[in-house]
Write a protein that holds these residues in place. Structure first.
Motif, PDB file in Angstrom:
ATOM      1  N   SER A  18       0.837  -1.165  -0.170  1.00  0.00           N
ATOM      2  CA  SER A  18       0.058   0.098   0.024  1.00  0.00           C
ATOM      3  C   SER A  18       0.981   1.221  -0.026  1.00  0.00           C
ATOM      4  O   SER A  18       1.996   1.440   0.651  1.00  0.00           O
ATOM      5  CB  SER A  18      -0.813   0.056   1.463  1.00  0.00           C
ATOM      6  N   PRO A  19       0.479   2.385  -0.834  1.00  0.00           N
ATOM      7  CA  PRO A  19       1.308   3.404  -0.905  1.00  0.00           C
ATOM      8  C   PRO A  19       1.440   4.506   0.368  1.00  0.00           C
ATOM      9  O   PRO A  19       1.858   5.102   0.359  1.00  0.00           O
ATOM     10  CB  PRO A  19       0.967   4.228  -2.124  1.00  0.00           C
ATOM     11  N   GLU A  20      -0.046   4.192   0.965  1.00  0.00           N
ATOM     12  CA  GLU A  20      -0.250   5.100   2.087  1.00  0.00           C
ATOM     13  C   GLU A  20      -0.024   4.325   3.687  1.00  0.00           C
ATOM     14  O   GLU A  20      -0.076   2.924   3.654  1.00  0.00           O
ATOM     15  CB  GLU A  20      -1.619   5.758   2.179  1.00  0.00           C
ATOM     16  N   PHE A  55       1.567   9.179   3.534  1.00  0.00           N
ATOM     17  CA  PHE A  55       2.461   7.902   4.162  1.00  0.00           C
ATOM     18  C   PHE A  55       2.803   8.706   5.528  1.00  0.00           C
ATOM     19  O   PHE A  55       3.748   9.207   5.569  1.00  0.00           O
ATOM     20  CB  PHE A  55       3.583   7.514   3.348  1.00  0.00           C
ATOM     21  N   ASN A  56       1.999   8.499   6.706  1.00  0.00           N
ATOM     22  CA  ASN A  56       2.220   8.946   7.931  1.00  0.00           C
ATOM     23  C   ASN A  56       2.998   8.230   8.838  1.00  0.00           C
ATOM     24  O   ASN A  56       2.816   6.717   8.961  1.00  0.00           O
ATOM     25  CB  ASN A  56       0.914   8.931   8.446  1.00  0.00           C
ATOM     26  N   ILE A 110      -2.244  15.398  17.307  1.00  0.00           N
ATOM     27  CA  ILE A 110      -1.280  14.161  16.962  1.00  0.00           C
ATOM     28  C   ILE A 110      -0.342  14.899  15.918  1.00  0.00           C
ATOM     29  O   ILE A 110      -0.653  15.302  15.056  1.00  0.00           O
ATOM     30  CB  ILE A 110      -1.785  13.056  16.464  1.00  0.00           C
ATOM     31  N   ALA A 111       0.979  14.981  16.263  1.00  0.00           N
ATOM     32  CA  ALA A 111       1.975  15.368  15.274  1.00  0.00           C
ATOM     33  C   ALA A 111       2.490  14.068  14.731  1.00  0.00           C
ATOM     34  O   ALA A 111       2.598  13.065  15.343  1.00  0.00           O
ATOM     35  CB  ALA A 111       3.279  15.999  15.969  1.00  0.00           C
ATOM     36  N   VAL A 112       2.653  14.235  13.295  1.00  0.00           N
ATOM     37  CA  VAL A 112       3.193  13.268  12.565  1.00  0.00           C
ATOM     38  C   VAL A 112       4.418  13.614  11.549  1.00  0.00           C
ATOM     39  O   VAL A 112       4.260  14.706  11.196  1.00  0.00           O
ATOM     40  CB  VAL A 112       2.136  12.386  11.691  1.00  0.00           C
ATOM     41  N   SER A 113       5.183  12.714  10.893  1.00  0.00           N
ATOM     42  CA  SER A 113       5.896  12.858   9.732  1.00  0.00           C
ATOM     43  C   SER A 113       5.183  12.553   8.561  1.00  0.00           C
ATOM     44  O   SER A 113       4.676  11.281   8.734  1.00  0.00           O
ATOM     45  CB  SER A 113       7.220  12.165   9.760  1.00  0.00           C
ATOM     46  N   ALA A 114       4.661  13.382   7.648  1.00  0.00           N
ATOM     47  CA  ALA A 114       3.969  12.822   6.592  1.00  0.00           C
ATOM     48  C   ALA A 114       4.456  12.994   5.360  1.00  0.00           C
ATOM     49  O   ALA A 114       5.001  14.048   4.987  1.00  0.00           O
ATOM     50  CB  ALA A 114       2.598  13.549   6.728  1.00  0.00           C
ATOM     51  N   PHE A 115       4.592  11.897   4.409  1.00  0.00           N
ATOM     52  CA  PHE A 115       5.122  11.975   3.286  1.00  0.00           C
ATOM     53  C   PHE A 115       4.155  12.192   2.300  1.00  0.00           C
ATOM     54  O   PHE A 115       3.357  11.298   2.042  1.00  0.00           O
ATOM     55  CB  PHE A 115       6.067  10.710   2.729  1.00  0.00           C
ATOM     56  N   ASP A 116       4.023  13.189   1.369  1.00  0.00           N
ATOM     57  CA  ASP A 116       3.179  13.471   0.271  1.00  0.00           C
ATOM     58  C   ASP A 116       3.501  13.279  -0.858  1.00  0.00           C
ATOM     59  O   ASP A 116       4.071  14.199  -1.618  1.00  0.00           O
ATOM     60  CB  ASP A 116       2.479  14.664   0.465  1.00  0.00           C
ATOM     61  N   TRP A 126       8.730  15.279   2.943  1.00  0.00           N
ATOM     62  CA  TRP A 126       8.507  14.967   4.206  1.00  0.00           C
ATOM     63  C   TRP A 126       7.910  15.967   4.989  1.00  0.00           C
ATOM     64  O   TRP A 126       8.602  16.990   5.177  1.00  0.00           O
ATOM     65  CB  TRP A 126       9.652  14.321   5.039  1.00  0.00           C
ATOM     66  N   PHE A 127       6.688  16.080   5.380  1.00  0.00           N
ATOM     67  CA  PHE A 127       5.996  17.240   6.084  1.00  0.00           C
ATOM     68  C   PHE A 127       5.829  16.980   7.794  1.00  0.00           C
ATOM     69  O   PHE A 127       5.302  15.737   7.863  1.00  0.00           O
ATOM     70  CB  PHE A 127       4.861  17.820   5.499  1.00  0.00           C
TER      71      PHE A 127
END
Length: 178
Positions: free
Chosen positions: A40-42, A64-65, A77-83, A109-110
């Motif tokens: 899965s890409p997410e 992708f969290n 909630i803080a996350v690293s998220a790849f968009d 990466w956000f």
């Protein structure tokens, strides 16, 4: 663990082919983690009771969290998220058995803060690769990973890259300012 036995809670609650990573305790005593099915890409953020029951999705926005971190009061909630299409660095291959040893794409990466009550999302950085040997990015320009809240919930720190040879522990106010 008190009985010197450990239970694989992920296997209890997820089907074969699932990957759970980055588990943390929530302020209310549950466990939250980044979760995905292989291929899965997410990757979404999920929460479950400490005994593995009542698994539920907290964040599923198509990114992708990873690296979930709750504010001290549990409201955000803080996350690293790849968009993007693939969080893995070009030419590298994700090893599902050891995802933390896989080179990441340095671009996209956000650091995001998700308010659980309102659903609002605040992005703290621009997600740039910052790979120049001569130009240094500002902290808010870099990609970012592993958010960490301050005890007063006003600031979030993260690991960022400022240039080809310099990483930082960067920080911003939780509302994205400063």
């Amino acid at each position: 663990l008190l009985t010197l036995r450990a239970t694989n809670l992920s296997q209890v609650t997820q089907p074969n082919g699932a990957v759970d990573a980055d588990p943390i305790w929530t302020p209310n005593g549950n466990i939250a983690m980044a979760a995905t099915k292989i291929g899965s890409p997410e990757q979404q953020i999920e929460e479950m009771n400490a005994d593995g029951t009542n698994r539920q999705v907290l964040i599923n926005d198509g990114d992708f969290n990873t690296d979930p971190e709750f504010s001290p009061d549990g409201s955000e909630i803080a996350v690293s998220a790849f968009d993007g299409a693939d969080p893995v660095a070009p030419g590298a291959v994700l090893d599902p058995k050891n995802p933390d040893d896989t080179p990441l794409n340095p671009q996209g990466w956000f650091l995001q803060v998700h308010n659980q009550a309102t659903g609002a999302t605040t992005t703290l950085n621009q997600g740039e690769a910052c790979l120049s040997a001569t130009v240094t990015c500002a902290p808010d320009q870099s990609s970012g990973w592993q958010p960490l809240w301050s005890p007063d919930a006003k600031t979030i720190a993260w690991i960022g890259r400022l240039n080809l040879t310099t990483t930082c522990v960067c920080a911003a106010n939780a509302d994205g300012s400063d």
